[in-house]
Design a protein around this motif. Structure first.
Motif, short mmCIF file in Angstrom:
data_model
loop_
_atom_site.label_atom_id
_atom_site.label_comp_id
_atom_site.label_asym_id
_atom_site.label_seq_id
_atom_site.Cartn_x
_atom_site.Cartn_y
_atom_site.Cartn_z
N ALA A 129 -1.99 -4.21 -3.39
CA ALA A 129 -2.71 -2.96 -3.10
C ALA A 129 -3.36 -2.52 -4.39
O ALA A 129 -2.96 -2.93 -5.48
N GLY A 130 -4.36 -1.67 -4.28
CA GLY A 130 -5.05 -1.24 -5.48
C GLY A 130 -5.43 0.22 -5.45
O GLY A 130 -5.33 0.89 -4.43
N LEU A 131 -5.85 0.69 -6.63
CA LEU A 131 -6.43 2.01 -6.77
C LEU A 131 -7.70 1.86 -7.61
O LEU A 131 -7.68 1.20 -8.65
N HIS A 132 -8.77 2.47 -7.15
CA HIS A 132 -10.04 2.43 -7.88
C HIS A 132 -10.34 3.86 -8.31
O HIS A 132 -10.58 4.73 -7.47
N VAL A 133 -10.28 4.10 -9.63
CA VAL A 133 -10.57 5.43 -10.16
C VAL A 133 -12.03 5.48 -10.57
O VAL A 133 -12.51 4.63 -11.32
N ARG A 134 -12.73 6.48 -10.04
CA ARG A 134 -14.11 6.75 -10.44
C ARG A 134 -14.42 8.19 -10.12
O ARG A 134 -13.93 8.74 -9.14
N HIS A 135 -15.18 8.83 -10.98
CA HIS A 135 -15.56 10.24 -10.81
C HIS A 135 -14.33 11.14 -10.66
O HIS A 135 -14.35 12.11 -9.91
N GLY A 136 -13.24 10.79 -11.35
CA GLY A 136 -12.05 11.62 -11.33
C GLY A 136 -11.26 11.57 -10.04
O GLY A 136 -10.42 12.43 -9.78
N VAL A 137 -11.50 10.54 -9.22
CA VAL A 137 -10.80 10.39 -7.94
C VAL A 137 -10.22 8.97 -7.87
O VAL A 137 -10.88 8.01 -8.25
N ALA A 138 -9.00 8.86 -7.38
CA ALA A 138 -8.38 7.55 -7.17
C ALA A 138 -8.48 7.19 -5.70
O ALA A 138 -7.95 7.90 -4.84
N VAL A 139 -9.19 6.11 -5.41
CA VAL A 139 -9.43 5.68 -4.04
C VAL A 139 -8.53 4.47 -3.74
O VAL A 139 -8.55 3.49 -4.49
N SER A 177 0.83 -1.21 0.00
CA SER A 177 0.00 0.00 0.00
C SER A 177 0.86 1.26 0.00
O SER A 177 0.47 2.28 -0.58
N ASP A 178 2.05 1.21 0.62
CA ASP A 178 2.93 2.38 0.64
C ASP A 178 3.52 2.68 -0.74
O ASP A 178 3.93 3.80 -1.00
N LEU A 179 3.56 1.68 -1.61
CA LEU A 179 4.08 1.86 -2.96
C LEU A 179 3.01 2.34 -3.93
O LEU A 179 3.30 3.09 -4.86
N VAL A 180 1.79 1.89 -3.73
CA VAL A 180 0.70 2.15 -4.68
C VAL A 180 -0.17 3.34 -4.29
O VAL A 180 -0.45 4.22 -5.11
N HIS A 181 -0.60 3.38 -3.05
CA HIS A 181 -1.59 4.38 -2.63
C HIS A 181 -1.14 5.83 -2.79
O HIS A 181 -1.97 6.67 -3.14
N PRO A 182 0.13 6.18 -2.57
CA PRO A 182 0.53 7.58 -2.75
C PRO A 182 0.35 8.09 -4.19
O PRO A 182 0.23 9.29 -4.40
N LEU A 183 0.28 7.18 -5.15
CA LEU A 183 0.10 7.60 -6.55
C LEU A 183 -1.26 8.26 -6.78
O LEU A 183 -1.45 8.97 -7.76
#
Length: 104
Positions: free
Chosen positions: A39-49, A8-14
């Protein structure tokens, strides 16, 4: 130290590098699977969660050194996928996903 940091420390800051103008009306959830964690990132509505990567649309499997090479500009995602330093359930979808971020 990056080699022992949680995934998560590698992916989430992006998430802060997402350019919402590049992904208007788009949604995609990408998991990044390292040998020792996901870890993941979910992009929706112009926001990466930030996510734990569960139920992602696409999975990128990559080693930590290849990840560092990609984000330090030493190797492209296409190159990593071509050399099997990384694999993806859908390489084109992963490439498009990262194109939504300002990673230069």
């Amino acid at each position: 130290h990056a080699s022992s940091a949680p995934a998560s420390d590698l992916v989430h800051p992006l998430r802060v590098t997402l350019d919402p103008t590049r992904c208007v009306d788009r949604e995609r959830h990408v998991a990044v699977e390292f040998p020792d964690g996901t870890a993941g990132l979910h992009v929706r509505h112009g926001v990466a969660v930030p996510t734990d990567g569960a139920d992602a649309d696409v999975v990128l499997t990559i080693g930590r050194s290849a990840w560092a090479d990609m984000f330090n500009g030493r190797r492209s995602l296409d190159e990593l996928l071509a050399t099997a330093a990384a694999t993806a359930t859908d390489g084109a979808a992963v490439a498009e996903f990262w194109s939504w971020f300002d990673l230069d």
